[in-house]
Design a protein around this motif. Structure first.
Motif, PDB file in Angstrom:
ATOM      1  N   PRO A 191      34.949  37.200  35.205  1.00 13.20           N
ATOM      2  CA  PRO A 191      36.188  36.433  35.131  1.00 13.20           C
ATOM      3  C   PRO A 191      36.333  35.479  36.324  1.00 13.20           C
ATOM      4  CG  PRO A 191      36.612  38.759  34.743  1.00 13.20           C
ATOM      5  CD  PRO A 191      35.203  38.650  35.228  1.00 13.20           C
ATOM      6  N   GLY A 192      36.861  34.298  36.056  1.00 19.72           N
ATOM      7  CA  GLY A 192      37.120  33.346  37.126  1.00 19.72           C
ATOM      8  C   GLY A 192      38.454  33.605  37.792  1.00 19.72           C
ATOM      9  N   SER A 193      38.714  32.872  38.859  1.00 19.73           N
ATOM     10  CA  SER A 193      39.958  33.075  39.606  1.00 19.73           C
ATOM     11  C   SER A 193      41.186  32.692  38.794  1.00 19.73           C
ATOM     12  CB  SER A 193      39.923  32.258  40.905  1.00 19.73           C
ATOM     13  OG  SER A 193      39.722  30.886  40.616  1.00 19.73           O
ATOM     14  N   ALA A 194      40.985  31.887  37.740  1.00 19.55           N
ATOM     15  CA  ALA A 194      42.116  31.466  36.920  1.00 19.55           C
ATOM     16  C   ALA A 194      42.442  32.463  35.805  1.00 19.55           C
ATOM     17  CB  ALA A 194      41.829  30.092  36.308  1.00 19.55           C
ATOM     18  N   ASN A 195      41.602  33.495  35.644  1.00 25.61           N
ATOM     19  CA  ASN A 195      41.851  34.481  34.593  1.00 25.61           C
ATOM     20  C   ASN A 195      43.133  35.244  34.848  1.00 25.61           C
ATOM     21  OD1 ASN A 195      38.931  33.927  34.133  1.00 25.61           O
ATOM     22  ND2 ASN A 195      39.158  35.567  32.638  1.00 25.61           N
ATOM     23  N   GLU A 196      43.717  35.719  33.755  1.00 28.35           N
ATOM     24  CA  GLU A 196      44.944  36.500  33.839  1.00 28.35           C
ATOM     25  C   GLU A 196      44.719  37.747  34.688  1.00 28.35           C
ATOM     26  OE1 GLU A 196      47.670  39.343  30.920  1.00 28.35           O
ATOM     27  OE2 GLU A 196      46.171  37.989  30.058  1.00 28.35           O
ATOM     28  N   LEU A 197      45.658  38.012  35.583  1.00 24.48           N
ATOM     29  CA  LEU A 197      45.623  39.254  36.345  1.00 24.48           C
ATOM     30  C   LEU A 197      46.400  40.319  35.586  1.00 24.48           C
ATOM     31  CD1 LEU A 197      46.161  38.076  40.038  1.00 24.48           C
ATOM     32  CD2 LEU A 197      44.012  38.586  38.869  1.00 24.48           C
ATOM     33  N   LEU A 201      47.409  48.146  41.093  1.00 22.55           N
ATOM     34  CA  LEU A 201      46.971  46.844  41.584  1.00 22.55           C
ATOM     35  C   LEU A 201      46.845  45.873  40.415  1.00 22.55           C
ATOM     36  CD1 LEU A 201      43.139  47.064  42.269  1.00 22.55           C
ATOM     37  CD2 LEU A 201      44.448  49.056  41.568  1.00 22.55           C
ATOM     38  N   ARG A 202      46.627  44.610  40.744  1.00 14.83           N
ATOM     39  CA  ARG A 202      46.440  43.575  39.738  1.00 14.83           C
ATOM     40  C   ARG A 202      45.039  42.988  39.915  1.00 14.83           C
ATOM     41  NH1 ARG A 202      50.769  42.089  36.988  1.00 14.83           N
ATOM     42  NH2 ARG A 202      50.008  39.985  36.582  1.00 14.83           N
ATOM     43  N   GLN A 211      38.016  43.642  35.882  1.00 10.51           N
ATOM     44  CA  GLN A 211      36.950  43.514  36.877  1.00 10.51           C
ATOM     45  C   GLN A 211      37.542  43.524  38.281  1.00 10.51           C
ATOM     46  OE1 GLN A 211      36.094  40.419  38.782  1.00 10.51           O
ATOM     47  NE2 GLN A 211      34.265  41.375  39.676  1.00 10.51           N
ATOM     48  N   MET A 212      36.761  44.032  39.240  1.00 11.61           N
ATOM     49  CA  MET A 212      37.217  44.157  40.625  1.00 11.61           C
ATOM     50  C   MET A 212      36.476  43.184  41.541  1.00 11.61           C
ATOM     51  SD  MET A 212      38.978  45.727  43.060  1.00 11.61           S
ATOM     52  CE  MET A 212      39.493  47.400  42.627  1.00 11.61           C
ATOM     53  N   PRO A 213      37.094  42.083  41.928  1.00 12.26           N
ATOM     54  CA  PRO A 213      36.490  41.235  42.963  1.00 12.26           C
ATOM     55  C   PRO A 213      36.591  41.933  44.319  1.00 12.26           C
ATOM     56  CG  PRO A 213      38.183  40.065  41.686  1.00 12.26           C
ATOM     57  CD  PRO A 213      38.322  41.512  41.400  1.00 12.26           C
ATOM     58  N   VAL A 214      35.680  41.590  45.223  1.00  7.31           N
ATOM     59  CA  VAL A 214      35.680  42.223  46.542  1.00  7.31           C
ATOM     60  C   VAL A 214      37.032  42.057  47.237  1.00  7.31           C
ATOM     61  CG1 VAL A 214      34.645  42.118  48.843  1.00  7.31           C
ATOM     62  CG2 VAL A 214      33.179  42.034  46.831  1.00  7.31           C
ATOM     63  N   GLU A 215      37.648  40.890  47.064  1.00 10.31           N
ATOM     64  CA  GLU A 215      38.900  40.632  47.791  1.00 10.31           C
ATOM     65  C   GLU A 215      40.080  41.443  47.258  1.00 10.31           C
ATOM     66  OE1 GLU A 215      38.298  37.078  44.906  1.00 10.31           O
ATOM     67  OE2 GLU A 215      37.067  38.410  46.171  1.00 10.31           O
ATOM     68  N   TYR A 216      39.912  42.124  46.111  1.00  7.89           N
ATOM     69  CA  TYR A 216      40.980  42.949  45.545  1.00  7.89           C
ATOM     70  C   TYR A 216      40.743  44.438  45.795  1.00  7.89           C
ATOM     71  CZ  TYR A 216      42.719  38.934  42.873  1.00  7.89           C
ATOM     72  OH  TYR A 216      43.233  37.722  42.496  1.00  7.89           O
ATOM     73  N   ALA A 217      39.747  44.780  46.587  1.00  6.00           N
ATOM     74  CA  ALA A 217      39.318  46.173  46.733  1.00  6.00           C
ATOM     75  C   ALA A 217      40.435  47.082  47.228  1.00  6.00           C
ATOM     76  CB  ALA A 217      38.129  46.248  47.683  1.00  6.00           C
ATOM     77  N   ARG A 218      40.337  48.340  46.824  1.00  4.89           N
ATOM     78  CA  ARG A 218      41.291  49.370  47.221  1.00  4.89           C
ATOM     79  C   ARG A 218      40.869  49.998  48.548  1.00  4.89           C
ATOM     80  NH1 ARG A 218      39.210  52.987  43.225  1.00  4.89           N
ATOM     81  NH2 ARG A 218      40.790  54.529  43.742  1.00  4.89           N
ATOM     82  N   SER A 219      41.806  50.633  49.223  1.00  2.00           N
ATOM     83  CA  SER A 219      41.486  51.437  50.396  1.00  2.00           C
ATOM     84  C   SER A 219      41.006  52.808  49.942  1.00  2.00           C
ATOM     85  CB  SER A 219      42.711  51.606  51.291  1.00  2.00           C
ATOM     86  OG  SER A 219      43.121  50.358  51.807  1.00  2.00           O
ATOM     87  N   THR A 220      40.096  53.408  50.704  1.00  2.00           N
ATOM     88  CA  THR A 220      39.649  54.757  50.391  1.00  2.00           C
ATOM     89  C   THR A 220      40.762  55.752  50.714  1.00  2.00           C
ATOM     90  OG1 THR A 220      38.637  54.972  52.581  1.00  2.00           O
ATOM     91  CG2 THR A 220      37.216  54.217  50.784  1.00  2.00           C
ATOM     92  N   GLN A 221      40.528  57.011  50.320  1.00  2.00           N
ATOM     93  CA  GLN A 221      41.554  58.036  50.471  1.00  2.00           C
ATOM     94  C   GLN A 221      41.986  58.188  51.925  1.00  2.00           C
ATOM     95  OE1 GLN A 221      40.388  61.759  48.745  1.00  2.00           O
ATOM     96  NE2 GLN A 221      42.190  62.860  49.495  1.00  2.00           N
ATOM     97  N   ALA A 274      35.736  49.993  45.208  1.00  2.00           N
ATOM     98  CA  ALA A 274      36.059  49.253  43.982  1.00  2.00           C
ATOM     99  C   ALA A 274      36.779  50.199  43.018  1.00  2.00           C
ATOM    100  CB  ALA A 274      34.785  48.652  43.382  1.00  2.00           C
ATOM    101  N   PHE A 275      36.190  50.492  41.843  1.00  2.00           N
ATOM    102  CA  PHE A 275      36.837  51.372  40.877  1.00  2.00           C
ATOM    103  C   PHE A 275      36.289  52.802  40.903  1.00  2.00           C
ATOM    104  CE2 PHE A 275      37.758  47.393  38.237  1.00  2.00           C
ATOM    105  CZ  PHE A 275      39.095  47.359  38.594  1.00  2.00           C
ATOM    106  N   ALA A 276      35.410  53.133  41.861  1.00  2.00           N
ATOM    107  CA  ALA A 276      34.994  54.529  41.999  1.00  2.00           C
ATOM    108  C   ALA A 276      36.224  55.380  42.317  1.00  2.00           C
ATOM    109  CB  ALA A 276      33.954  54.663  43.101  1.00  2.00           C
ATOM    110  N   ASP A 277      36.148  56.679  42.043  1.00  2.00           N
ATOM    111  CA  ASP A 277      37.330  57.515  42.210  1.00  2.00           C
ATOM    112  C   ASP A 277      37.929  57.412  43.601  1.00  2.00           C
ATOM    113  OD1 ASP A 277      37.428  58.407  39.625  1.00  2.00           O
ATOM    114  OD2 ASP A 277      36.521  60.349  40.024  1.00  2.00           O
ATOM    115  N   GLY A 278      37.080  57.524  44.640  1.00  2.00           N
ATOM    116  CA  GLY A 278      37.669  57.511  45.972  1.00  2.00           C
ATOM    117  C   GLY A 278      36.852  56.842  47.047  1.00  2.00           C
TER     118      GLY A 278
END
Length: 268
Positions: free
Chosen positions: A83-89, A99-100, A124-134, A145-149
């Protein structure tokens, strides 16, 4: 001598594994690993084999451009572009995180909805949208990214051999969905590791991995073990207050490339 004996990537969370001989590492672990996820269209909640066992038969091959090719027996393959940056979040929920992230579009949604059997979206998970670990483990700036933790899961071959001996029959490593398999160590030696190096890259061991009913799903057939193995045996000798532990979660402290056969050095 310790060596890296296997590498696995899971481009789609809870989809089939890719067996690799070599792969790059970025700040979120293996390049392309669990950067895509299925979510319920109405709630945005993530879907996994825990509730949808047939996801074990869903292949999502990652390509160098970051896109996917979805396939499964009885379904025509579908190429999905990054997905490009213009895709729907789309708002999604994975465990306690909300998250979005970019949605892969209606064609992909139609394909995965048909496969799952209810309205489903692919995100899809771009690097700039990454989650924090536990929280409470690792460092404050560790991300996933989308791994459990955590970005990476390591299992020692000796640990699986020990478990299979107790069960009385072989179990494939892929029931436990590791990224890295290390051979040459005694059973559960990885429980005592804090830092290691593979090639030029250092890794921190941050937390044991608590296992669940997903381990009872045969990755080849998608069927659950009638005797609840290997989870049942794990609970008899690997149980803690946080669950039955098997494998160690890692964070990589650098980027680079891994290859099967590389020597592994325990630094601490």
């Amino acid at each position: 001598m310790l060596r890296l004996s296997a590498l696995y990537r899971y481009p789609l969370k809870s989809g089939k594994a890719e067996t690799l001989q070599a792969v790059g590492l970025d700040k979120l672990g293996l390049e392309g690993d669990r950067r895509w996820m299925l979510v319920d269209e109405a709630s945005g909640r993530f879907l996994t084999q825990r509730a949808v066992a047939k996801m074990s038969q869903l292949s999502a091959l990652w390509n160098a451009a970051g896109g996917l090719t979805l396939s499964s027996p009885g379904y025509l393959p579908l190429d999905v572009a990054l997905p490009g940056s213009a895709n729907e979040l789309r708002g999604v929920t994975i465990w306690r995180d909300t998250l979005r992230v970019p949605d892969a579009g209606d064609a992909a949604a139609a394909w995965v909805s048909d496969f799952i059997g209810k309205p489903t979206r692919l995100v899809q998970m771009p690097v700039e949208y990454a989650r924090s670990t536990q929280a409470g483990y690792g460092r404050d700036d560790d991300q996933v990214a989308f791994a459990d933790g955590y970005p990476l899961l390591l299992i020692g071959q000796g640990s699986l051999d020990d478990l299979c001996g107790k069960i009385g029959r072989p179990m494939p490593m892929l029931r436990f969905r590791p990224n890295l398999v290390i051979e040459g160590a005694e059973a559960f030696a990885e429980d005592g590791w804090k830092r290691l190096r593979i090639g030029d890259i250092e890794f921190r061991v941050v937390k044991p991995c608590s296992r669940c009913i997903l381990t009872t799903i045969d990755p080849q057939t998608g069927e659950r073990s009638a005797d609840r193995e290997p989870f049942a045996t794990l609970q008899t000798y690997r149980n803690t207050q946080e669950g039955a532990m098997f494998g160690q979660n890692l964070v990589n402290d650098g980027v680079g490339r891994l290859e099967v056969g590389m020597p592994v050095t325990v630094l601490e």
